[in-house]
Design a protein around this motif. Structure first.
Motif, PDB file in Angstrom:
ATOM      1  N   ARG A   1       0.881  -3.425  -6.692  1.00 32.62           N
ATOM      2  CA  ARG A   1       0.980  -2.507  -5.552  1.00 32.62           C
ATOM      3  C   ARG A   1       0.007  -2.900  -4.438  1.00 32.62           C
ATOM      4  O   ARG A   1       0.326  -2.757  -3.255  1.00 32.62           O
ATOM      5  CB  ARG A   1       0.718  -1.077  -6.003  1.00 32.62           C
ATOM      6  CG  ARG A   1       1.851  -0.515  -6.832  1.00 32.62           C
ATOM      7  CD  ARG A   1       1.578   0.932  -7.212  1.00 32.62           C
ATOM      8  NE  ARG A   1       2.549   1.386  -8.161  1.00 32.62           N
ATOM      9  CZ  ARG A   1       2.258   1.785  -9.395  1.00 32.62           C
ATOM     10  NH1 ARG A   1       1.008   1.828  -9.810  1.00 32.62           N
ATOM     11  NH2 ARG A   1       3.207   2.185 -10.202  1.00 32.62           N
ATOM     12  N   MET A   2      -1.172  -3.390  -4.818  1.00 35.76           N
ATOM     13  CA  MET A   2      -2.110  -3.866  -3.806  1.00 35.76           C
ATOM     14  C   MET A   2      -1.512  -5.055  -3.058  1.00 35.76           C
ATOM     15  O   MET A   2      -1.644  -5.169  -1.837  1.00 35.76           O
ATOM     16  CB  MET A   2      -3.440  -4.248  -4.459  1.00 35.76           C
ATOM     17  CG  MET A   2      -4.232  -3.053  -4.943  1.00 35.76           C
ATOM     18  SD  MET A   2      -5.654  -3.482  -5.967  1.00 35.76           S
ATOM     19  CE  MET A   2      -6.652  -4.404  -4.836  1.00 35.76           C
ATOM     20  N   GLY A   3      -0.830  -5.920  -3.777  1.00 42.44           N
ATOM     21  CA  GLY A   3      -0.141  -7.041  -3.150  1.00 42.44           C
ATOM     22  C   GLY A   3       0.967  -6.576  -2.222  1.00 42.44           C
ATOM     23  O   GLY A   3       1.158  -7.127  -1.137  1.00 42.44           O
ATOM     24  N   ASP A   4       1.691  -5.542  -2.655  1.00 41.57           N
ATOM     25  CA  ASP A   4       2.744  -4.966  -1.812  1.00 41.57           C
ATOM     26  C   ASP A   4       2.161  -4.407  -0.517  1.00 41.57           C
ATOM     27  O   ASP A   4       2.749  -4.567   0.559  1.00 41.57           O
ATOM     28  CB  ASP A   4       3.494  -3.858  -2.549  1.00 41.57           C
ATOM     29  CG  ASP A   4       4.329  -4.376  -3.712  1.00 41.57           C
ATOM     30  OD1 ASP A   4       4.584  -5.605  -3.774  1.00 41.57           O
ATOM     31  OD2 ASP A   4       4.724  -3.553  -4.554  1.00 41.57           O
TER      32      ASP A   4
ATOM     33  N   MET B   1       0.862  -7.427   6.481  1.00 39.33           N
ATOM     34  CA  MET B   1       1.076  -8.703   7.154  1.00 39.33           C
ATOM     35  C   MET B   1       2.410  -8.724   7.902  1.00 39.33           C
ATOM     36  O   MET B   1       2.498  -9.268   9.004  1.00 39.33           O
ATOM     37  CB  MET B   1       1.012  -9.863   6.153  1.00 39.33           C
ATOM     38  CG  MET B   1      -0.369 -10.069   5.569  1.00 39.33           C
ATOM     39  SD  MET B   1      -1.678 -10.244   6.813  1.00 39.33           S
ATOM     40  CE  MET B   1      -1.193 -11.723   7.633  1.00 39.33           C
ATOM     41  N   THR B   2       3.427  -8.099   7.341  1.00 39.21           N
ATOM     42  CA  THR B   2       4.719  -7.996   8.024  1.00 39.21           C
ATOM     43  C   THR B   2       4.561  -7.183   9.302  1.00 39.21           C
ATOM     44  O   THR B   2       5.092  -7.555  10.357  1.00 39.21           O
ATOM     45  CB  THR B   2       5.771  -7.345   7.101  1.00 39.21           C
ATOM     46  OG1 THR B   2       5.894  -8.149   5.925  1.00 39.21           O
ATOM     47  CG2 THR B   2       7.108  -7.203   7.776  1.00 39.21           C
ATOM     48  N   PHE B   3       3.832  -6.086   9.217  1.00 40.62           N
ATOM     49  CA  PHE B   3       3.592  -5.248  10.388  1.00 40.62           C
ATOM     50  C   PHE B   3       2.832  -6.021  11.471  1.00 40.62           C
ATOM     51  O   PHE B   3       3.207  -5.986  12.645  1.00 40.62           O
ATOM     52  CB  PHE B   3       2.809  -3.993   9.981  1.00 40.62           C
ATOM     53  CG  PHE B   3       2.352  -3.176  11.158  1.00 40.62           C
ATOM     54  CD1 PHE B   3       3.256  -2.418  11.875  1.00 40.62           C
ATOM     55  CD2 PHE B   3       1.022  -3.168  11.544  1.00 40.62           C
ATOM     56  CE1 PHE B   3       2.842  -1.658  12.971  1.00 40.62           C
ATOM     57  CE2 PHE B   3       0.597  -2.424  12.630  1.00 40.62           C
ATOM     58  CZ  PHE B   3       1.518  -1.665  13.345  1.00 40.62           C
ATOM     59  N   VAL B   4       1.790  -6.720  11.082  1.00 36.38           N
ATOM     60  CA  VAL B   4       0.995  -7.480  12.054  1.00 36.38           C
ATOM     61  C   VAL B   4       1.859  -8.556  12.717  1.00 36.38           C
ATOM     62  O   VAL B   4       1.784  -8.752  13.934  1.00 36.38           O
ATOM     63  CB  VAL B   4      -0.256  -8.088  11.384  1.00 36.38           C
ATOM     64  CG1 VAL B   4      -0.947  -9.090  12.292  1.00 36.38           C
ATOM     65  CG2 VAL B   4      -1.230  -6.980  10.987  1.00 36.38           C
ATOM     66  N   ALA B   5       2.694  -9.224  11.941  1.00 34.32           N
ATOM     67  CA  ALA B   5       3.575 -10.251  12.511  1.00 34.32           C
ATOM     68  C   ALA B   5       4.528  -9.641  13.538  1.00 34.32           C
ATOM     69  O   ALA B   5       4.756 -10.223  14.606  1.00 34.32           O
ATOM     70  CB  ALA B   5       4.361 -10.948  11.398  1.00 34.32           C
ATOM     71  N   GLU B   6       5.055  -8.461  13.238  1.00 37.60           N
ATOM     72  CA  GLU B   6       5.945  -7.782  14.183  1.00 37.60           C
ATOM     73  C   GLU B   6       5.197  -7.387  15.456  1.00 37.60           C
ATOM     74  O   GLU B   6       5.715  -7.508  16.569  1.00 37.60           O
ATOM     75  CB  GLU B   6       6.579  -6.552  13.533  1.00 37.60           C
ATOM     76  CG  GLU B   6       7.502  -5.775  14.440  1.00 37.60           C
ATOM     77  CD  GLU B   6       8.673  -6.583  14.986  1.00 37.60           C
ATOM     78  OE1 GLU B   6       9.114  -6.288  16.119  1.00 37.60           O
ATOM     79  OE2 GLU B   6       9.138  -7.509  14.301  1.00 37.60           O
ATOM     80  N   ARG B   7       3.972  -6.909  15.293  1.00 42.32           N
ATOM     81  CA  ARG B   7       3.183  -6.534  16.467  1.00 42.32           C
ATOM     82  C   ARG B   7       2.868  -7.749  17.335  1.00 42.32           C
ATOM     83  O   ARG B   7       2.887  -7.669  18.561  1.00 42.32           O
ATOM     84  CB  ARG B   7       1.884  -5.827  16.045  1.00 42.32           C
ATOM     85  CG  ARG B   7       2.080  -4.443  15.455  1.00 42.32           C
ATOM     86  CD  ARG B   7       2.772  -3.454  16.378  1.00 42.32           C
ATOM     87  NE  ARG B   7       2.224  -3.493  17.711  1.00 42.32           N
ATOM     88  CZ  ARG B   7       2.941  -3.343  18.823  1.00 42.32           C
ATOM     89  NH1 ARG B   7       4.226  -3.110  18.760  1.00 42.32           N
ATOM     90  NH2 ARG B   7       2.358  -3.400  20.002  1.00 42.32           N
ATOM     91  N   VAL B   8       2.610  -8.888  16.717  1.00 42.60           N
ATOM     92  CA  VAL B   8       2.360 -10.110  17.488  1.00 42.60           C
ATOM     93  C   VAL B   8       3.617 -10.495  18.264  1.00 42.60           C
ATOM     94  O   VAL B   8       3.542 -10.870  19.439  1.00 42.60           O
ATOM     95  CB  VAL B   8       1.884 -11.262  16.569  1.00 42.60           C
ATOM     96  CG1 VAL B   8       1.894 -12.601  17.300  1.00 42.60           C
ATOM     97  CG2 VAL B   8       0.490 -10.963  16.024  1.00 42.60           C
TER      98      VAL B   8
END
Length: 126
Positions: free
Chosen positions: A46-49, A55-62
């Protein structure tokens, strides 16, 4: 004869250095990672999730930031710049709000001890 003595000496030094490093790593594991032993495999998963979600969110924000810069460079008027900026801010607020909800949901399940697929089967004969 001198060659053999030098080779044995180097071999002994390498063996001592390796043993010292193994002992140091064991001590580091006991000191730093020993506290992690109480984490279950599902907790670590779950920590990995959570990390993957972030990281997916940060990539979208970039991607949104790059799109903003592109739109601003192609704006034809101050009014269009303002519209682009307002759309960007609204999108950012919506995405951060949604992401906060996702992270709260993921973190609330972080230390659950019984998962649905791990739940005991009441029909098992003992």
């Amino acid at each position: 004869m001198a060659q053999t003595t030098v080779t044995k000496s180097k071999s002994k030094e390498t063996s001592n250095a390796t043993g010292t490093m193994i002992n140091a790593m064991a001590n580091w594991q006991a000191a730093g990672l020993g506290a992690l032993n109480w984490f279950s495999a599902s907790t670590v998963e779950r920590m990995g999730d959570m990390g993957a979600e972030w990281m997916t969110f940060v990539a979208e924000r970039v991607r949104e930031d790059v799109a903003l810069q592109h739109a601003l460079m192609h704006a034809k008027s101050p009014g269009e710049v303002q519209q682009v900026q307002m759309r960007f801010l609204q999108t950012a607020m919506d995405q951060y709000t949604a992401e906060t909800g996702k992270m709260i949901e993921l973190s609330s399940k972080l230390f659950d001890t019984v998962e649905e697929d791990e739940a005991p089967n009441e029909n098992v004969n003992v």
